[in-house]
Design an enzyme around this catalytic site. Structure first.
Site, PDB file in Angstrom:
ATOM      1  N   LYS A  33       1.287  -3.528  -1.945  1.00  0.00           N
ATOM      2  CA  LYS A  33       1.908  -2.240  -1.646  1.00  0.00           C
ATOM      3  C   LYS A  33       3.287  -2.491  -1.076  1.00  0.00           C
ATOM      4  CE  LYS A  33       1.633   0.717   1.955  1.00  0.00           C
ATOM      5  NZ  LYS A  33       0.936   1.378   3.020  1.00  0.00           N
ATOM      6  N   TYR A  90       6.725  -5.713   3.007  1.00  0.00           N
ATOM      7  CA  TYR A  90       8.006  -5.008   3.062  1.00  0.00           C
ATOM      8  C   TYR A  90       9.124  -5.987   3.395  1.00  0.00           C
ATOM      9  CZ  TYR A  90       4.789  -1.084   3.893  1.00  0.00           C
ATOM     10  OH  TYR A  90       3.774  -0.176   3.823  1.00  0.00           O
ATOM     11  N   PRO A  91      10.260  -5.871   2.710  1.00  0.00           N
ATOM     12  CA  PRO A  91      11.399  -6.740   3.040  1.00  0.00           C
ATOM     13  C   PRO A  91      12.196  -6.158   4.209  1.00  0.00           C
ATOM     14  CG  PRO A  91      11.910  -5.426   1.114  1.00  0.00           C
ATOM     15  CD  PRO A  91      10.546  -5.013   1.551  1.00  0.00           C
ATOM     16  N   GLY A 123       0.297   7.852   3.255  1.00  0.00           N
ATOM     17  CA  GLY A 123      -0.223   8.222   4.562  1.00  0.00           C
ATOM     18  C   GLY A 123       0.323   9.527   5.080  1.00  0.00           C
ATOM     19  N   ARG A 124       1.390   9.394   5.908  1.00  0.00           N
ATOM     20  CA  ARG A 124       1.901  10.539   6.673  1.00  0.00           C
ATOM     21  C   ARG A 124       2.057  11.817   5.866  1.00  0.00           C
ATOM     22  NH1 ARG A 124       7.002   7.325   8.624  1.00  0.00           N
ATOM     23  NH2 ARG A 124       6.246   5.997   6.942  1.00  0.00           N
ATOM     24  N   ASP A 130      -3.799   4.057   9.062  1.00  0.00           N
ATOM     25  CA  ASP A 130      -3.678   2.915   9.984  1.00  0.00           C
ATOM     26  C   ASP A 130      -2.401   2.983  10.834  1.00  0.00           C
ATOM     27  OD1 ASP A 130      -1.797   2.514   8.006  1.00  0.00           O
ATOM     28  OD2 ASP A 130      -2.126   0.363   7.863  1.00  0.00           O
ATOM     29  N   HIS A 131      -1.810   4.178  10.993  1.00  0.00           N
ATOM     30  CA  HIS A 131      -0.484   4.286  11.600  1.00  0.00           C
ATOM     31  C   HIS A 131      -0.346   4.109  13.109  1.00  0.00           C
ATOM     32  CE1 HIS A 131      -0.225   6.000   7.662  1.00  0.00           C
ATOM     33  NE2 HIS A 131       1.066   6.203   7.745  1.00  0.00           N
ATOM     34  N   GLY A 160       4.197   5.492   0.954  1.00  0.00           N
ATOM     35  CA  GLY A 160       4.840   6.802   0.967  1.00  0.00           C
ATOM     36  C   GLY A 160       6.190   6.763   1.653  1.00  0.00           C
ATOM     37  N   GLY A 161       6.202   6.263   2.889  1.00  0.00           N
ATOM     38  CA  GLY A 161       7.445   6.188   3.640  1.00  0.00           C
ATOM     39  C   GLY A 161       7.885   7.540   4.148  1.00  0.00           C
TER      40      GLY A 161
HETATM   41  O1  LIG Z   1       1.366   1.881   4.606  1.00  0.00           O
HETATM   42  C1  LIG Z   1       1.570   2.898   5.174  1.00  0.00           C
HETATM   43  C2  LIG Z   1       1.221   2.879   6.579  1.00  0.00           C
HETATM   44  O2  LIG Z   1       0.469   1.717   6.781  1.00  0.00           O
HETATM   45  C3  LIG Z   1       2.118   3.986   4.380  1.00  0.00           C
HETATM   46  O3  LIG Z   1       1.989   5.167   4.949  1.00  0.00           O
HETATM   47  P1  LIG Z   1       3.151   6.234   4.829  1.00  0.00           P
HETATM   48  O4  LIG Z   1       2.912   6.969   3.530  1.00  0.00           O
HETATM   49  O5  LIG Z   1       2.928   7.102   6.015  1.00  0.00           O
HETATM   50  O6  LIG Z   1       4.445   5.494   4.829  1.00  0.00           O
END
Ligand SMILES: O=C(CO)COP(=O)(O)O
Length: 273
Positions: A176, A145-146, A229-230, A26-27, A201-202
């Protein structure tokens, strides 16, 4: 719990471990059309080949590329979007629960940024979606996310625990959130959250061993899922990475056993076996 919600959850959670290995695609609205995600149809083929429990996507992608994968993997329907460049502290609601039902989703997922005055609207949105998801028997996932404008350190255990707990307070089934840097600090997040906690993931660089180690450390203190994701779809062998992560999550593999699984899977793929 409505039986519909129970059935959807049973598809989302791995039968053996009770955990969810989710991959997200979803990026683009958040971060741009990143390298590796241009051809979304081939990304989805490679991801599904790795055998995750679920894939998260927006409605347009669900409509165009998900149908051939139905029955092989659960679809998580993303209902909000933010932009790191244009509105980094605020998620816009872009879809509703009735659409998630109509698209055949096994969960609806909404993002929320906490830690600043911008969280007011987002709490209101999450509260409403929580009510509607419950009425439809639809599991609710939230990426919380904070990263609000008043947060100094978004990966501190206190800030992440606040984010996760805010989701639990509003009835989210799986939250998440961000890695806090160590198992010891992440334990505080899990212990303060009565709902399932999953990891994003981040920006973890490109070292598979580091990625697997973070996952192992979080699992050891009670992590119930990942939504990565990435790192996964930018990797040269997406399916092999997913199988390595699955071994940690569902078979309690060590990091070194998971690396062996990656090597074996990647070799098999190279040789076309
Ligand atoms: O939640 C995410 C993107 O919506 C996490 O993806 P990443 O692993 O790329 O950070």
């Amino acid at each position: 719990m409505f039986v519909g919600k129970q059935i959807r959850l049973s598809r989302l959670l791995n039968r053996k471990s009770g955990r969810m290995l989710g991959i997200t695609v979803d990026h683009p609205i958040t971060r741009g059309v990143l390298p590796g995600i241009e051809d979304i149809s081939s990304v989805l083929d490679r991801v599904v080949d790795g055998g995750p429990e679920a894939v998260t996507m927006h409605k347009g992608i669900a409509e165009k590329v998900f149908p051939p994968h139905a029955g092989k993997v659960s679809m998580i329907f993303k209902a909000s979007a933010y932009s790191t460049q244009y509105h980094p502290h605020e998620e816009a609601i872009v879809a509703e629960v009735d659409e998630a039902v109509r698209y055949g989703a096994d969960a609806i997922s909404v993002g929320m940024i906490v830690g600043g005055p911008e969280q007011t609207t987002q709490l209101t949105n999450l509260g409403r979606l929580s009510r509607e998801a419950a009425l439809a028997g639809m599991p609710l996932i939230a990426h919380i996310y904070p990263k609000g404008s008043m947060i100094k350190d978004p990966s501190s255990a206190d800030a992440v625990a606040y984010a996760a707990r805010a989701g639990a307070e509003l009835g989210v089934d799986l939250i998440k959130t961000l890695w806090t840097g160590s198992g010891e600090s992440f334990r505080k997040v899990v212990e303060a959250c009565p709902s399932r906690v999953a990891l994003a993931g981040g920006d973890m660089g490109d070292n598979l061993e580091d990625y697997l180690r973070m996952t192992r450390e979080a699992l050891d203190v009670g992590l119930a899922g990942v939504t990565y994701g990435r790192f996964v779809w930018q990797h040269e062998d997406t399916a092999a990475v997913i199988r390595a992560i699955a071994s940690l999550m569902h078979d309690e593999a060590t990091v070194s056993e998971a690396l062996d699984i990656y090597e074996e899977q990647a070799a098999r793929r190279r040789e076309g076996r």
